[in-house]
Design an enzyme around this catalytic site. Structure first.
Site, PDB file in Angstrom:
ATOM      1  N   ARG A  13       0.833  -1.210   0.000  1.00  0.00           N
ATOM      2  CA  ARG A  13       0.000   0.000   0.000  1.00  0.00           C
ATOM      3  C   ARG A  13       0.867   1.259   0.000  1.00  0.00           C
ATOM      4  NH1 ARG A  13      -2.131   0.823   6.175  1.00  0.00           N
ATOM      5  NH2 ARG A  13      -0.406  -0.215   7.224  1.00  0.00           N
ATOM      6  N   GLU A  61     -18.888   4.949  -0.203  1.00  0.00           N
ATOM      7  CA  GLU A  61     -18.110   4.359  -1.298  1.00  0.00           C
ATOM      8  C   GLU A  61     -18.844   4.378  -2.632  1.00  0.00           C
ATOM      9  OE1 GLU A  61     -16.633   2.658   2.589  1.00  0.00           O
ATOM     10  OE2 GLU A  61     -18.607   2.969   1.650  1.00  0.00           O
ATOM     11  N   PHE A  86     -14.522  -2.895   0.499  1.00  0.00           N
ATOM     12  CA  PHE A  86     -15.417  -1.778   0.210  1.00  0.00           C
ATOM     13  C   PHE A  86     -15.263  -1.300  -1.229  1.00  0.00           C
ATOM     14  CE2 PHE A  86     -14.243  -0.852   4.853  1.00  0.00           C
ATOM     15  CZ  PHE A  86     -15.174  -1.776   5.310  1.00  0.00           C
ATOM     16  N   HIS A 112      -5.604  -3.578   1.639  1.00  0.00           N
ATOM     17  CA  HIS A 112      -6.039  -4.520   2.677  1.00  0.00           C
ATOM     18  C   HIS A 112      -6.799  -5.698   2.079  1.00  0.00           C
ATOM     19  CE1 HIS A 112      -4.875  -1.013   4.935  1.00  0.00           C
ATOM     20  NE2 HIS A 112      -5.132  -1.588   6.102  1.00  0.00           N
TER      21      HIS A 112
END
Length: 317
Positions: A13, A61, A86, A112
């Site tokens: 990330r 989202e 998400f 993630h």
């Protein structure tokens, strides 16, 4: 078996964050949107330098995807950021209707992913996202293996016209690919040439495949190891050429068997070169809370599982 030296371990990330910052400096059309997870997505440096090109949408989202799709009409290149769960499951309808269907130039950046999210547990550990996204027409699906490759992929997708799903993760992993690598969408990376078995890995399992290759070399097994960072479009030429030589293959991924890299390779072989195949992945299961190391061991996403799969597949040659 080749050696793969590395000086440090870093999270993928952070590679995304570094790539986004560089894009901010080189491409004025790049904008970033986030759903209240700036720190987790490592977007802070971009925001500090380009606050007018960042949009915080909050825990909304679906709205983020709709905003991003609209921005493309004005020539912007939006990078959306939130957890993989998400980024896909919560907003699948918006991605299908507003992005994929019309081929909008949105870059869906998902952190993630997989079991290595760790202690947050099954509700956050999506293991279906690659399958969900690769089934959408027009969608490119990319799953890089380390910091350097994630940074390079982030930069590369800005130059690619069309929707992209970029998947990366939370844990630190060995950063072994070149810092100056040229990232080619849809092109496999040959890590180690071998003659006995082909190991095809993606994401965090690429390093596990390298470790497995070293264990196999101690047993006299010469493994060819391929890094598939782009799951769609798949580098069919590279895979078929390798398997034609080794006559058997193992795939390894931090994802469900259903819908993942292994399934794509299985279809490719069934249609072109029917030869023994074994899959390393998650078998029709949700995750659970635990450290990344505990979960990878429990669910068989490690070098020992890859070695065992190689032994099974070679017995079927």
């Amino acid at each position: 078996m080749k050696d793969f030296p590395y000086s440090e371990s870093k999270d993928t990330r952070s590679g995304f964050g570094a790539g986004l910052l560089e894009l901010g400096r080189t491409n004025p059309n790049v904008v970033a949107l986030c759903a209240d997870l700036v720190g987790s997505l490592k977007m802070g440096d971009f925001i500090k330098e380009f606050p007018e090109r960042f949009f915080q949408v909050g825990i909304a989202e679906a709205n983020m995807i709709g905003l991003a799709a609209g921005m493309t009409i004005g020539g912007k290149i939006p990078f959306t950021g939130t957890f993989a769960n998400f980024s896909t499951g919560r907003v699948y309808d918006q991605i299908r209707q507003s992005v994929a269907y019309s081929g909008k130039n949105v870059k869906i950046c998902a952190s993630h992913a997989g079991l290595t999210l760790g202690e947050d547990g099954a509700t956050h550990q999506i293991l279906e996202d690659i399958g969900m996204m690769k089934m959408l027409p027009h969608m490119t699906v990319i799953n890089p293996c380390d910091f350097n490759q994630t940074k390079a992929a982030t930069i590369a997708i800005a130059e690619y016209e069309g929707p992209v799903y970029l998947r990366f993760g939370r844990p630190v992993v060995p950063n072994f690919t070149p810092a100056d690598q040229k990232f080619e969408i849809g092109k496999a990376v040959m890590l180690n040439e071998g003659k006995d078995v082909t190991i095809i890995a993606t994401g965090h399992l690429v390093w596990k495949a390298i470790l497995a290759g070293k264990l196999l070399a101690e047993q006299g097994i010469d493994a060819e190891i391929i890094n598939i960072h782009t799951i769609k479009p798949l580098d069919t030429e590279a895979i078929l050429a390798s398997v034609a030589k080794t006559r058997c293959v193992v795939t390894a991924e931090e994802h469900q068997f259903n819908g993942g890299l292994g399934e794509s390779v299985a279809r490719l072989l069934a249609q072109n070169l029917p030869l023994p195949l074994e899959l390393v992945g998650v078998n029709d299961s949700f995750g659970e809370s635990g450290t990344p190391e505990e979960l990878m061991e429990k669910y068989g996403l490690n070098e020992q599982s890859i070695v065992a799969a190689v032994q099974r597949v070679m017995a079927r040659k």
